[in-house]
Scaffold this motif. Sequence first.
Motif: not given
Length: 300
Positions: A170-178, A207-214
Amino acid sequence: MNNVKKLFSIRDMENLSGIKAHTIRIWEKRYNLFSPERTSTNIRTYSLKSLQKLLNITLLYHNGYKISKIAKLPESEIPVIVREIVAKNSEKSHAINAFKLSMINFDQTLFFNTYNSLLAERSFRDIFNEVFIPLLNELGLLWQTDTISPSHEHFITNLIKQKVYINTEKLQLIEPTRKDKVFALFLPENEIHELGLLYLNYEIILKGYKSIYLGQTMPIENLVDLLKYYDNLHFVSYFTVSPNKDEIGKYIQQFNTTLNQSGNSKLWILGHQVQHISQQTLPDSIKTFNSIEKLTNSLA
């Protein structure tokens, strides 16, 4: 293949229910609530059905039912009343007991009903921190003492993972803000315990950050490509069993040599093995946390 545990000692019954063995014996003798079998050395053993009944009784007992009243209930009515309580009551202790019951019986319907009753009054974050984390800590102890089998643990953790995935998506549909940090989450080689890391991924995105889950078992050299795309990378990892205490120093050195040549990369570490890291000799690029809460607080 691991066999599902079907016989439980009175110590197992105590560990799973929180009811003292002495009390269980009293309930057994005075109210005839359980009929344990005995080994050739006269040691009580309890069936899976008896354990299920004890967990049900425990939930009723903690909900104000007197044991004398419970003993008079038809056995078929006890699970019905338990389900009604779970549906109406979202107290932490009741929910944890219901989740344990769902695990013992591989009952995903009870898991989802309990979760949904909690969700009616709490956020997913509250449920994870206030219910799932204490539950998982308790299950870890139960697993170490051989009270539950690996199949029980896998069943319940995979249901929890489903909820983390759903809420993260659900959160990943929102563009990161930080934009000041980019996080890359991974587990080191031979490390597969990823539930904590999955939840951290949720918190970082929240928290609004871009996250790359590996994900699981990523060698350090396989992370180098990320440096071509992002500056100021913050790598986040969970050291539950790997690297072990004898390998951690070498691992940290390899991280700095391979991934932090520019001095911009950071590594944040959680997990059981953190206790073996010497804080005095830790480079500035490495930071350790002893809980998910402390790491998420640092994101604010």
